[in-house]
Design an enzyme around this catalytic site. Sequence first.
Site, PDB file in Angstrom:
ATOM      1  N   THR A 147       0.822  -1.204   0.000  1.00  0.00           N
ATOM      2  CA  THR A 147       0.000   0.000   0.000  1.00  0.00           C
ATOM      3  C   THR A 147       0.861   1.260   0.000  1.00  0.00           C
ATOM      4  OG1 THR A 147      -1.807  -1.133   1.072  1.00  0.00           O
ATOM      5  CG2 THR A 147      -1.743   1.242   1.363  1.00  0.00           C
ATOM      6  N   LYS A 189       0.504  -7.304  12.956  1.00  0.00           N
ATOM      7  CA  LYS A 189      -0.554  -6.424  12.459  1.00  0.00           C
ATOM      8  C   LYS A 189      -1.835  -6.769  13.200  1.00  0.00           C
ATOM      9  CE  LYS A 189      -2.718  -4.561   8.304  1.00  0.00           C
ATOM     10  NZ  LYS A 189      -2.797  -4.504   6.838  1.00  0.00           N
ATOM     11  N   THR A 242       1.761  -4.199   4.382  1.00  0.00           N
ATOM     12  CA  THR A 242       1.659  -4.441   5.826  1.00  0.00           C
ATOM     13  C   THR A 242       1.018  -5.785   6.170  1.00  0.00           C
ATOM     14  OG1 THR A 242      -0.464  -3.300   5.951  1.00  0.00           O
ATOM     15  CG2 THR A 242       1.524  -1.973   6.350  1.00  0.00           C
ATOM     16  N   ASP A 243       0.266  -6.377   5.220  1.00  0.00           N
ATOM     17  CA  ASP A 243      -0.499  -7.588   5.561  1.00  0.00           C
ATOM     18  C   ASP A 243       0.389  -8.716   6.078  1.00  0.00           C
ATOM     19  OD1 ASP A 243      -2.750  -6.268   4.708  1.00  0.00           O
ATOM     20  OD2 ASP A 243      -3.086  -7.493   2.917  1.00  0.00           O
ATOM     21  N   TYR A 295      -8.122   0.847  -4.140  1.00  0.00           N
ATOM     22  CA  TYR A 295      -6.767   1.179  -4.586  1.00  0.00           C
ATOM     23  C   TYR A 295      -6.066  -0.108  -4.958  1.00  0.00           C
ATOM     24  CZ  TYR A 295      -4.746  -0.506  -0.198  1.00  0.00           C
ATOM     25  OH  TYR A 295      -4.352  -1.277   0.838  1.00  0.00           O
TER      26      TYR A 295
HETATM   27  N1  ASP Z   1      -2.715  -5.472   1.107  1.00  0.00           N
HETATM   28  C1  ASP Z   1      -1.671  -4.510   1.333  1.00  0.00           C
HETATM   29  C2  ASP Z   1      -0.361  -5.252   1.368  1.00  0.00           C
HETATM   30  O1  ASP Z   1      -0.090  -5.925   2.322  1.00  0.00           O
HETATM   31  C3  ASP Z   1      -1.912  -3.765   2.598  1.00  0.00           C
HETATM   32  C4  ASP Z   1      -0.831  -2.793   2.999  1.00  0.00           C
HETATM   33  O2  ASP Z   1       0.245  -2.721   2.449  1.00  0.00           O
HETATM   34  O3  ASP Z   1      -1.093  -2.033   3.962  1.00  0.00           O
HETATM   35  O4  ASP Z   1       0.389  -5.166   0.416  1.00  0.00           O
END
Ligand code: ASP
Length: 323
Positions: free
Chosen positions: A7, A159, A86-87, A20
């Site tokens: 993200t 997370k 972040t996932d 997005y």
């Molecule tokens: N789905 C995204 C990822 O993990 C979420 C993020 O980056 O916050 O790439």
Amino acid sequence: MLATGGTIAGAGRPRPAHGYRSGIFSIASLIAAAPGIESLARLDSANVASIGSQDMGESVWRALARRAEEALSEAEVAGVVVTHGTDTMEETAYFLNLVVRSPKPVVLVGAMRPATAMSADGPMNLYNAVATAAHPEAGGRGVLVVANDEIHFAREVAKTNTTQVGTFRSTHRGLAGLVSAGRIHFYGMPVRRHTLASEFHVPARRPLPRVDIVYAHAGMGRELIDAAVRGGARGIVIAGVGNGNLGAAALAAAGAAARAGVAVVRSSRTGGGIVERNVEMDDDRLGFIAADELNPQKARILLMLGLTRTADPVLLQGMFYAY
Ligand code: ASP
């Protein structure tokens, strides 16, 4: 700086809106969006992948480990920053924490809001990550995660929220430090083995042993555990109820899996606390391994690497106490 997507590099509608796509912007444009970042360090960057971290896996982990080690072996390189979704950031961070052989810092950074969002959190997170990696006291702490003005240890961070910028928490042993507009305050050192003191390395060409995670629930049957064994899993991590527990039907399947030589690790779906041996289950008799403080997704990483060295549940249990 090694970019993988996420993200932090995501593009969407500029107004407060939901849709997005991860991993659109290059690392060069992320750097350009963080004014002053070039004054913290001389930056060299490469795009390793352009994915949402829901698609993260072994091939990118291998590439990151190799490229981080290569970069860190150069005398003029102070540290490596990895931009990442972040996932599954906690999984990549813990993997690198166990395999990268260097005392120099590796810092993972992401964002909860896409780069085009109102109040995007990526630029400040990136600035703080570079400041952390360039700091003379950042070494020897293992892999770190920087987000929302906090510095987390790879082993501790998880997370915990689907959308909030304060999603990352280190509930057991606390933060590695704080960072505010590039000013760093480090706290203690990590207590478990990592990087240079780790016995693990990424096996050259062989894929890592398959480890599945099975999520426990009220009224659970044995089918998913049996399916994991039939599907070729060499290890199973149970996201158990409470203190890593399983109902009778699933427990029978897990016991049969362990007797067949599959490593069975009991973790917990609760999101906190220690899973200890022999509390409501006779781990000694059943041949199970307790995950100690690791959540199921991190227990899976350690078990995959552990299984490259041994399938003995006693030795594997020792690894869960050491790492
Ligand atoms: N789905 C995204 C990822 O993990 C979420 C993020 O980056 O916050 O790439």
